[in-house]
Design a protein around this motif. Structure first.
Motif, PDB file in Angstrom:
ATOM      1  N   TYR A  78       3.230  29.261 -11.915  1.00  0.00           N
ATOM      2  CA  TYR A  78       3.800  27.924 -12.089  1.00  0.00           C
ATOM      3  C   TYR A  78       2.828  27.024 -12.857  1.00  0.00           C
ATOM      4  O   TYR A  78       3.237  26.213 -13.701  1.00  0.00           O
TER       5      TYR A  78
ATOM      6  N   THR B 219       3.263  25.176 -16.601  1.00  0.00           N
ATOM      7  CA  THR B 219       3.267  23.709 -16.543  1.00  0.00           C
ATOM      8  C   THR B 219       2.124  23.085 -17.330  1.00  0.00           C
ATOM      9  O   THR B 219       2.317  22.095 -18.054  1.00  0.00           O
TER      10      THR B 219
ATOM     11  N   ARG C  64       2.724  28.240 -22.919  1.00  0.00           N
ATOM     12  CA  ARG C  64       3.365  28.246 -21.605  1.00  0.00           C
ATOM     13  C   ARG C  64       4.255  29.469 -21.408  1.00  0.00           C
ATOM     14  O   ARG C  64       4.629  29.807 -20.286  1.00  0.00           O
TER      15      ARG C  64
ATOM     16  N   ARG D  80      11.914  26.338 -13.258  1.00  0.00           N
ATOM     17  CA  ARG D  80      10.897  25.999 -14.252  1.00  0.00           C
ATOM     18  C   ARG D  80      10.953  26.958 -15.433  1.00  0.00           C
ATOM     19  O   ARG D  80      10.810  26.552 -16.594  1.00  0.00           O
TER      20      ARG D  80
END
Length: 336
Positions: free
Chosen positions: A140, A144, A151, A177
């Motif tokens: 994560y 992020t 990313r 996400r």
């Protein structure tokens, strides 16, 4: 008679008395002799009886001794059997107790082993869950905090991550996400790819749209990207890579305004990969579906070229036939 004897006197009197006494003596002697004989017989008989009694006593004594011997032997055997039975019973009871104790010990050992295994399994699961949570947090963080397209490393790490040990909330957060990141980065790559296509920068088209398709985009965007990428591969003469992409676009979007051009390119790539029959079927379908297409003349030329390739003898008989022109690059996007 005594009175008559007393009357007689003198020598006659004495003789008569002697004569009278003699039979009585003999009689008494006979009786005595008889009694002696009877006594002797009685003694003999008694002696015989005593001898018989003695023999019987000896026999009885011998029998008693034999009986006592047998009784002693029987008693000894009985005592021995009783002792053996007692020993056997003691051994049996001891064995039973030992067996029971052994079974109880084995049961307890098995229980301890099972509990130990369960504890180790739970410990391993707890460790694995903690490792999965740490890995999920790192993934994560990659999706992020890293800049730009870096990313995407987080998405690659998410694919390798074992999410079976994560909670539903953690899985949902990671997936949301990843979807948002794919959409953001993918849209950017898709736009860069289309811009490169308009500039006729085919290597950049291949780079950007390959990345975009790797993100599993939606059906509509995926078909458009397949057209651009297939056209780029065709332009770069990488026909083996172009065939599946153009086939996907032709079969998936039958209402697109550039489908006729895509079919022309697909026929060319099929011909270049020596799939002549499929190439001929594709171009015939294109001519039949789009008879008024601006690429109709090129389609007919492509079909003639394919026929010559399928029948080289007929092509040698007509050496003056002109080869089919290569299709021009379409500058418009699908659906425009």
């Amino acid at each position: 008679m005594r009175e008559s004897a007393e009357i007689i006197s003198g020598p006659n009197r004495k003789m008569s008395m002697v004569a009278e006494q003699k039979p009585e003596v003999e009689k008494e002697l006979g009786e005595i002799r008889k009694e002696v004989i009877e006594a002797r017989n009685l003694v003999i008989k008694t002696d015989n009886l005593l001898k018989n009694l003695h023999a019987e006593l000896k026999l009885v004594g011998k029998r008693q001794e034999d009986f006592q011997k047998r009784q002693w032997i029987s008693s000894g055997v009985a005592y021995a059997l009783f002792a053996i039975l007692c020993i056997g019973a003691a051994v049996g009871i001891s064995s039973a107790r030992t067996s029971t104790a052994t079974g109880e010990r084995e049961r307890l050992e098995k229980t301890v082993a099972e509990l130990t295994t369960q504890a180790e399994k739970q410990r391993a699961e707890l460790t694995a869950s903690q490792n999965a949570e740490r890995s999920a947090a790192e993934v994560y963080k990659l999706m992020t905090t890293l800049p730009g397209d870096e990313r995407l490393k987080g998405i690659d790490a998410l694919v390798k991550l074992d999410t079976s040990r994560l909670s539903s909330l953690e899985k949902q957060a990671l997936n949301d996400r990843a979807v948002a990141l794919r959409r953001e980065v993918g849209d950017s790559a898709f736009e860069r790819g289309k811009a490169a296509f308009r500039r006729n920068d085919m290597p950049t088209v291949v780079s950007e749209l390959s990345r975009f398709l790797a993100m599993n985009p939606g059906e509509s965007d995926g078909l458009d990207a397949s057209f651009f990428l297939g056209t780029a591969y065709n332009s770069l003469k990488k026909h083996e890579q172009a065939v599946p992409l153009l086939t996907r676009f032709v079969e998936g979007d039958k209402k697109s305004k550039t489908r006729d051009y895509a079919m022309l390119l697909l026929a060319q790539s099929l011909q270049e990969t020596n799939q002549l029959q499929k190439a001929a079927d594709t171009v015939r379908d294109a001519i039949g579906t789009y008879p008024n297409s601006e690429f109709a003349s090129q389609m007919r030329g492509r079909l003639a070229n394919i026929k010559r390739a399928m029948n080289p003898d007929a092509a040698a008989a007509a050496p003056g036939a002109a080869p089919a022109a290569a299709p021009a690059t379409a500058g418009a996007a699908p659906g425009q």
